[in-house]
Write a protein that holds these residues in place. Structure first.
Motif, PDB file in Angstrom:
ATOM      1  N   ALA A 214       0.648  -1.654  -0.398  1.00 11.83           N
ATOM      2  CA  ALA A 214      -0.218   0.370   0.029  1.00 11.83           C
ATOM      3  C   ALA A 214       1.028   1.392  -0.339  1.00 11.83           C
ATOM      4  CB  ALA A 214      -0.863   0.404   0.965  1.00 11.83           C
ATOM      5  N   GLU A 215       2.001   1.486   0.844  1.00  8.99           N
ATOM      6  CA  GLU A 215       2.825   2.205   0.734  1.00  8.99           C
ATOM      7  C   GLU A 215       3.264   2.456  -0.208  1.00  8.99           C
ATOM      8  OE1 GLU A 215       5.023   5.757   2.554  1.00  8.99           O
ATOM      9  OE2 GLU A 215       3.050   4.852   2.544  1.00  8.99           O
ATOM     10  N   LEU A 216       3.954   1.504  -0.649  1.00  8.99           N
ATOM     11  CA  LEU A 216       4.087   1.808  -2.271  1.00  8.99           C
ATOM     12  C   LEU A 216       3.992   2.087  -3.246  1.00  8.99           C
ATOM     13  CD1 LEU A 216       6.475  -2.035  -2.063  1.00  8.99           C
ATOM     14  CD2 LEU A 216       7.582   0.379  -1.976  1.00  8.99           C
ATOM     15  N   ARG A 217       1.977   1.471  -3.438  1.00 10.95           N
ATOM     16  CA  ARG A 217       1.207   2.058  -4.559  1.00 10.95           C
ATOM     17  C   ARG A 217       1.472   3.586  -3.630  1.00 10.95           C
ATOM     18  NH1 ARG A 217      -2.122  -0.960  -2.624  1.00 10.95           N
ATOM     19  NH2 ARG A 217      -1.456  -2.572  -3.861  1.00 10.95           N
ATOM     20  N   ALA A 218       1.520   4.411  -3.015  1.00  8.13           N
ATOM     21  CA  ALA A 218       1.274   5.601  -2.819  1.00  8.13           C
ATOM     22  C   ALA A 218       2.575   6.140  -2.910  1.00  8.13           C
ATOM     23  CB  ALA A 218       0.684   6.046  -1.439  1.00  8.13           C
ATOM     24  N   ILE A 219       4.108   6.209  -3.218  1.00  6.39           N
ATOM     25  CA  ILE A 219       5.172   6.247  -3.667  1.00  6.39           C
ATOM     26  C   ILE A 219       5.037   6.501  -5.413  1.00  6.39           C
ATOM     27  CG2 ILE A 219       8.344   6.177  -3.452  1.00  6.39           C
ATOM     28  CD1 ILE A 219       7.592   4.565  -1.102  1.00  6.39           C
ATOM     29  N   ALA A 220       4.353   4.978  -5.663  1.00  7.41           N
ATOM     30  CA  ALA A 220       4.446   5.088  -7.076  1.00  7.41           C
ATOM     31  C   ALA A 220       3.770   5.614  -7.506  1.00  7.41           C
ATOM     32  CB  ALA A 220       4.494   3.691  -7.493  1.00  7.41           C
ATOM     33  N   ASN A 221       2.180   6.222  -7.577  1.00  5.32           N
ATOM     34  CA  ASN A 221       1.467   6.886  -7.657  1.00  5.32           C
ATOM     35  C   ASN A 221       1.612   9.051  -7.398  1.00  5.32           C
ATOM     36  OD1 ASN A 221      -1.151   6.477  -8.902  1.00  5.32           O
ATOM     37  ND2 ASN A 221      -0.644   4.683  -6.721  1.00  5.32           N
ATOM     38  N   LYS A 222       2.091   8.794  -6.578  1.00  3.43           N
ATOM     39  CA  LYS A 222       3.182  10.252  -6.141  1.00  3.43           C
ATOM     40  C   LYS A 222       4.052  10.530  -7.092  1.00  3.43           C
ATOM     41  CE  LYS A 222       5.362  13.381  -3.353  1.00  3.43           C
ATOM     42  NZ  LYS A 222       5.679  13.337  -1.798  1.00  3.43           N
ATOM     43  N   ALA A 223       4.827   9.619  -7.420  1.00  3.74           N
ATOM     44  CA  ALA A 223       6.490  10.100  -8.222  1.00  3.74           C
ATOM     45  C   ALA A 223       5.657  10.351  -9.595  1.00  3.74           C
ATOM     46  CB  ALA A 223       6.919   8.510  -8.230  1.00  3.74           C
ATOM     47  N   ILE A 224       4.422   9.255 -10.453  1.00  2.62           N
ATOM     48  CA  ILE A 224       4.534   9.445 -11.347  1.00  2.62           C
ATOM     49  C   ILE A 224       3.553  11.034 -11.468  1.00  2.62           C
ATOM     50  CG2 ILE A 224       3.006   8.245 -13.062  1.00  2.62           C
ATOM     51  CD1 ILE A 224       5.783   6.731 -12.539  1.00  2.62           C
ATOM     52  N   ALA A 225       2.442  10.936 -11.158  1.00  2.00           N
ATOM     53  CA  ALA A 225       2.099  12.512 -11.369  1.00  2.00           C
ATOM     54  C   ALA A 225       3.036  13.461 -11.424  1.00  2.00           C
ATOM     55  CB  ALA A 225       1.444  12.324  -9.863  1.00  2.00           C
ATOM     56  N   HIS A 226       4.012  13.403 -10.324  1.00  2.00           N
ATOM     57  CA  HIS A 226       5.256  14.480 -10.060  1.00  2.00           C
ATOM     58  C   HIS A 226       6.231  15.037 -12.215  1.00  2.00           C
ATOM     59  CE1 HIS A 226       5.051  15.341  -5.671  1.00  2.00           C
ATOM     60  NE2 HIS A 226       4.370  15.563  -6.033  1.00  2.00           N
ATOM     61  N   ALA A 227       5.715  13.369 -12.181  1.00  2.00           N
ATOM     62  CA  ALA A 227       6.348  12.998 -13.337  1.00  2.00           C
ATOM     63  C   ALA A 227       5.778  14.432 -14.655  1.00  2.00           C
ATOM     64  CB  ALA A 227       6.826  12.019 -13.693  1.00  2.00           C
ATOM     65  N   VAL A 228       4.608  13.766 -14.623  1.00  2.00           N
ATOM     66  CA  VAL A 228       3.621  14.373 -15.470  1.00  2.00           C
ATOM     67  C   VAL A 228       3.321  15.398 -15.285  1.00  2.00           C
ATOM     68  CG1 VAL A 228       0.406  14.383 -15.838  1.00  2.00           C
ATOM     69  CG2 VAL A 228       1.764  12.080 -15.272  1.00  2.00           C
ATOM     70  N   THR A 298      -3.332   5.766 -12.002  1.00  2.00           N
ATOM     71  CA  THR A 298      -3.172   3.639 -11.568  1.00  2.00           C
ATOM     72  C   THR A 298      -2.537   3.621 -11.718  1.00  2.00           C
ATOM     73  OG1 THR A 298      -4.260   4.038 -13.676  1.00  2.00           O
ATOM     74  CG2 THR A 298      -6.378   4.407 -12.619  1.00  2.00           C
ATOM     75  N   VAL A 299      -1.868   2.946 -11.361  1.00  2.00           N
ATOM     76  CA  VAL A 299      -0.059   2.798 -11.338  1.00  2.00           C
ATOM     77  C   VAL A 299      -0.647   1.616 -10.588  1.00  2.00           C
ATOM     78  CG1 VAL A 299       1.994   3.440 -10.995  1.00  2.00           C
ATOM     79  CG2 VAL A 299       1.089   5.102 -11.772  1.00  2.00           C
ATOM     80  N   LYS A 300       0.081   0.664 -11.618  1.00  2.00           N
ATOM     81  CA  LYS A 300      -0.086  -0.978 -11.069  1.00  2.00           C
ATOM     82  C   LYS A 300       1.322  -1.206 -10.243  1.00  2.00           C
ATOM     83  CE  LYS A 300      -4.312  -1.583 -12.347  1.00  2.00           C
ATOM     84  NZ  LYS A 300      -4.678  -0.495 -13.284  1.00  2.00           N
ATOM     85  N   VAL A 301       1.122  -1.508  -9.204  1.00  2.00           N
ATOM     86  CA  VAL A 301       2.449  -1.428  -8.005  1.00  2.00           C
ATOM     87  C   VAL A 301       2.791  -3.261  -7.957  1.00  2.00           C
ATOM     88  CG1 VAL A 301       3.587  -1.098  -6.223  1.00  2.00           C
ATOM     89  CG2 VAL A 301       2.394   0.770  -7.056  1.00  2.00           C
TER      90      VAL A 301
END
Length: 374
Positions: A214-228, A298-301
């Motif tokens: 769950a924490e990894l999913r939150a980190i991944a969504n944040k990182a990709i959102a920042h990239a966009v 909607t990043v899958k982790v």
């Protein structure tokens, strides 16, 4: 090395006739010199008008030590003349694809799409980090070679994070064919995602060791959102994205996968391919309608446990589709190529990654990681 002490001894003369000292028998000297092979020049020191005695025919003298003027490289007589030519890439099935196996046209700068015009048809990379060995290739597909359009896939092989929380980061992206600048989007998103993940490595490392998906999913969504957000990309730059994070600490056996869109991760174990990023109900992950930038939330982790000897394959759909869509010959061919005891060289990996199959003519990007054995 035993041999003549002077150039004269090599021809059977005990001393240089020009040296000062014991007299030299001139007739005997000229007997030797007359028998020298043609092409050797000798200064005649006899008085003018002195006749040279006729000599019986003698075979040319052989030097005591024969050294060729230019050493000839050793070459195996059994080595075929085309030993350095691999020829066209292999293909599976009874007949090769209809497209030629080599690039034809290429984009022009007159199109004013300079990024496309300067994008190479092939990228090749590799690395060795601890017990991990990487081979990576991104290839322009047969259809793009035929049409003279650029490669829309992109990839990254790099390291992120401080030494105590370091990861090998591998990323692949496949620009959506209908998007005008998808080749630009795939290039920029792979690199920006790496930069965003680099700033989160300590959090990722902590969540990974705690196996907190769950924490990894939150980190991944944040990182990709920042990239966009930082890239300001629109739908003309639509692309898929897959990121594989492999800890460089050999004690950690789990790997992290971030995914948006088709393509994905496979594991080669005991000569067979297994899907590396299934969804929780056990079916294959199918996100073909998803792409960045709009699918950033909607990043899958997925957490993947590995074992020494595994081979991980991260790829775009140019290689994952033939691995999954009822093409056992293709899957078996690559399993045989990459499950051996030796990691292929860069050039061998490129040639193997170019294995062709009918109906699969899209760009192909594949990154393989060989998990070393202790």
């Amino acid at each position: 090395m035993n041999g003549p002490s002077s150039e004269w001894e090599a021809y059977g003369v005990q001393a240089d006739p020009r040296s000062v000292g014991e007299p030299v028998d001139g007739d005997r000297l000229y007997e030797h010199l007359a028998g020298l092979p043609d092409g050797i020049l000798v200064n005649d020191t006899r008085e003018p008008g002195t006749a040279v005695p006729a000599q019986p025919a003698t075979p040319p003298l052989t030097p005591a030590v024969a050294v060729p003027e230019h050493p000839v490289p050793s070459q195996s007589p059994a080595e075929p003349e085309d030993a350095f030519l691999r020829g066209a890439p292999a293909h599976v099935g009874q007949r090769p694809p209809s497209y030629p196996s080599h690039p034809l046209q290429c984009p022009t700068v007159r199109s004013e799409d300079y990024f496309a015009a300067f994008t190479p048809a092939v990228l090749l990379d590799g690395a060795r980090v601890g017990q991990l060995t990487v081979r990576a290739a991104s290839l322009r597909g047969d259809s793009h070679n035929w049409e003279g359009t650029c490669r829309q896939d992109s990839m990254v092989v790099t390291r992120v994070g401080p030494p105590e929380a370091e990861f090998l980061l591998l990323a692949v992206a496949d620009g959506v064919g209908s998007a005008k600048y998808s080749h630009v989007g795939s290039y920029r998103f792979t690199r920006q995602a790496a930069l965003e993940v680099d700033g989160e490595t300590e959090r990722i490392h902590a969540a990974l060791t705690a196996r907190d998906e769950a924490e990894l999913r939150a980190i991944a969504n944040k990182a990709i959102a920042h990239a966009v957000s930082r890239l300001g990309a629109d739908q003309d730059h639509a692309t898929t994205l897959h990121v594989l994070l492999v800890p460089t600490d050999p004690r950690i056996r789990e790997r992290v996968v971030f995914s948006v869109g088709d393509g994905g991760l496979f594991v080669l174990r005991e000569g067979r391919w297994e899907r590396g990023d299934p969804i929780h109900d056990g079916t294959l992950l199918d996100t073909r309608t998803e792409a960045l930038p709009h699918a950033y939330s909607t990043v899958k982790v997925h957490l993947l446990p590995t074992a020494p000897g595994d081979v991980l394959l991260l790829g775009t759909d140019g290689i994952t589709n033939p691995l999954t869509q009822q093409d056992p010959a293709f899957a078996r061919h690559l399993a045989d190529a990459w499950s051996g005891p030796e990691v292929p060289s860069l050039s061998d990996f490129l040639w193997q990654a170019q294995t062709r199959a009918k109906s699969y003519d899209d760009d192909r990007t594949v990154i393989c990681v060989w998990e070393g054995t202790e």
